[in-house]
Design a protein around this motif. Structure first.
Motif, PDB file in Angstrom:
ATOM      1  N   VAL A   2       0.505   7.863  -8.260  1.00 51.99           N
ATOM      2  CA  VAL A   2       0.713   6.440  -7.992  1.00 51.99           C
ATOM      3  C   VAL A   2       0.340   5.608  -9.217  1.00 51.99           C
ATOM      4  O   VAL A   2       1.053   4.660  -9.583  1.00 51.99           O
ATOM      5  N   ARG A   3      -0.749   5.972  -9.892  1.00 45.79           N
ATOM      6  CA  ARG A   3      -1.161   5.239 -11.086  1.00 45.79           C
ATOM      7  C   ARG A   3      -0.120   5.402 -12.200  1.00 45.79           C
ATOM      8  O   ARG A   3       0.193   4.435 -12.921  1.00 45.79           O
ATOM      9  N   PRO A  50      -0.816   7.704   1.457  1.00 42.62           N
ATOM     10  CA  PRO A  50      -1.203   8.970   0.811  1.00 42.62           C
ATOM     11  C   PRO A  50      -0.468  10.163   1.396  1.00 42.62           C
ATOM     12  O   PRO A  50      -0.279  11.177   0.719  1.00 42.62           O
ATOM     13  N   ASP A  73      -0.895  11.820  -4.530  1.00 41.60           N
ATOM     14  CA  ASP A  73      -2.247  11.608  -5.043  1.00 41.60           C
ATOM     15  C   ASP A  73      -2.318  10.330  -5.875  1.00 41.60           C
ATOM     16  O   ASP A  73      -1.310   9.750  -6.278  1.00 41.60           O
ATOM     17  N   GLU A  74      -3.525   9.883  -6.138  1.00 40.79           N
ATOM     18  CA  GLU A  74      -3.738   8.617  -6.848  1.00 40.79           C
ATOM     19  C   GLU A  74      -3.228   8.675  -8.280  1.00 40.79           C
ATOM     20  O   GLU A  74      -2.810   7.661  -8.829  1.00 40.79           O
ATOM     21  N   ILE A  75      -3.262   9.867  -8.880  1.00 43.70           N
ATOM     22  CA  ILE A  75      -2.791   9.992 -10.269  1.00 43.70           C
ATOM     23  C   ILE A  75      -1.306   9.679 -10.350  1.00 43.70           C
ATOM     24  O   ILE A  75      -0.850   8.943 -11.244  1.00 43.70           O
ATOM     25  N   ARG A 123       2.763   3.182 -11.333  1.00 42.39           N
ATOM     26  CA  ARG A 123       2.404   1.776 -11.541  1.00 42.39           C
ATOM     27  C   ARG A 123       2.501   1.418 -13.024  1.00 42.39           C
ATOM     28  O   ARG A 123       2.930   0.317 -13.380  1.00 42.39           O
ATOM     29  N   GLN A 139       0.859  -1.174   0.000  1.00 45.44           N
ATOM     30  CA  GLN A 139       0.000   0.000   0.000  1.00 45.44           C
ATOM     31  C   GLN A 139       0.899   1.229   0.000  1.00 45.44           C
ATOM     32  O   GLN A 139       1.927   1.256   0.677  1.00 45.44           O
TER      33      GLN A 139
END
Length: 376
Positions: free
Chosen positions: A300-301, A89, A296-298, A304, A86
């Motif tokens: 991390v994406r 954040p 932020d999730e962007i 990835r 994980q």
């Protein structure tokens, strides 16, 4: 967080059937960034003239302010994602206080309670899952060079970005430790974030070993950490030696001490360095000169999406697509250059009798210099 599979029961140690080892790992890997973790100095330090890649920041001079290396942060997150972690954040840097000649500031900038990556895992071939407690980012120390008349310090390594992988004490035996370390090194090399070359000190291994009676289920209330091992072979020997040493103490009715030891490769034994510190001994507190990081999730994406096909995935695809054996697929996937060259060969028109299996066997049985070859 996501649920973790329960680790399989520890198997009895082959060294003594009455006792089982309890083993966890801490692995430090220098990231292959161009510059250091908190300054613009060149991060290269192997075979470099001593104390030439330095500045007020990595020398720890008063008033010097650190600025984090974004590439090092990104690469740490990528390693965490590759280990199914994980991503926190919100993350921050902390000061880890201790006094040692190779630490000019009197503290190391590291991460404590809010690391970048948490709760990962890596599966072994026997199906057991080794839990990864955390993957965090810090700076390396300077290097002490011991000579007959004293010790010298080279500050070129001071401030080089260092990622640390910490596992849970899930290893049942030495073979599992060996497999995990080799698989982790391979993943790091596939990601391209470090060569993880132990001869050059860019990957350093620190096993934590305890021993308990086979009838006990609780973790022992002590552990021995063996510091800065620089080869898989020495890691195996150090763990084996500590299991024997601690078992011998328990059989005499003595309790092993909580301590930090080093590995003496000339004598093939561990040697006492100091009593092992606890977290409170380091007096952690948030690094006041570096603001917390919000991920932020962007981001991390995007990171990835940059992760390439990893060794286990590649081996499974070779089995499925090219009908290779597990043995062939694993050997090819163990070297990304060889694996890529294998697929390059298959893109060329060849005689119908030349199958992927034949190409695989040729590459496995005939060592080749990939840089000197082109498929033909």
């Amino acid at each position: 967080g996501k649920p973790f599979p329960s680790p399989a029961p520890f198997t009895a140690s082959p060294l003594n059937m009455k006792y089982n080892p309890v083993i966890g790992l801490e692995i430090h890997v220098e990231l292959a960034t161009q510059s250091k973790m908190f300054c613009g100095c060149a991060a290269s330090h192997f075979n470099v003239e001593p104390n030439t890649h330095t500045c007020p920041v990595c020398l720890g001079l008063p008033g010097a302010l650190p600025v984090p290396n974004k590439k090092a942060v990104d690469w740490t997150i990528m390693l965490g994602l590759a280990l199914d972690c994980q991503i926190n954040p919100e993350s921050k840097f902390d000061r880890k206080n201790y006094f040692y000649p190779d630490l000019p500031k009197g503290y190391q900038i590291s991460q404590y309670d809010e690391p970048l990556c948490l709760e990962g895992e890596l599966a072994l071939k026997n199906g057991r899952v080794i839990r990864v407690r955390r993957v965090h980012l810090e700076e390396d120390t300077a290097k002490l060079i011991h000579e007959k008349d004293g010790s010298l310090i080279d500050f070129n390594r001071s401030g080089v970005p260092l990622v640390e992988v910490v596992t849970e004490p899930d290893f049942a035996n030495i073979e599992e430790v060996d497999e995990f370390l080799k698989r982790l090194q391979l993943i790091i090399r596939y990601l391209g974030i470090s060569r993880a070359d132990m001869e050059k000190g860019s990957m350093r291994l620190e096993p934590n070993i305890s021993v308990r009676k086979e009838t006990e289920t609780k973790l022992p209330d002590y552990k021995v950490e063996v510091k800065n091992i620089n080869s898989f072979r020495f890691a195996r020997k150090a763990v084996e030696y500590e299991i024997k040493r601690q078992t011998g103490l328990l059989e005499k009715g003595e309790k092993p001490e909580q301590e930090t030891r080093g590995w003496n490769s000339d004598k093939n034994q561990t040697v006492l360095q100091r009593g092992k510190e606890e977290a409170q001994d380091y007096r952690y507190f948030p690094e006041p000169d570096i603001p917390p990081m919000v991920l932020d999730e962007i981001l991390v994406r995007q990171l990835r999406d940059q992760i390439p096909e990893l060794p286990n995935q590649k081996a499974q695809r070779f089995i499925k697509d090219y009908h290779l054996s597990l043995y062939q697929a694993d050997l090819l996937a163990n070297d990304k250059n060889i694996a890529d060259y294998f697929e390059d060969c298959l893109t060329f028109k060849v005689k119908q009798s030349i199958t992927p299996g034949i190409v695989a066997n040729w590459l496995i049985n005939k060592p080749v210099n990939i840089k000197s070859l082109t498929p033909e």
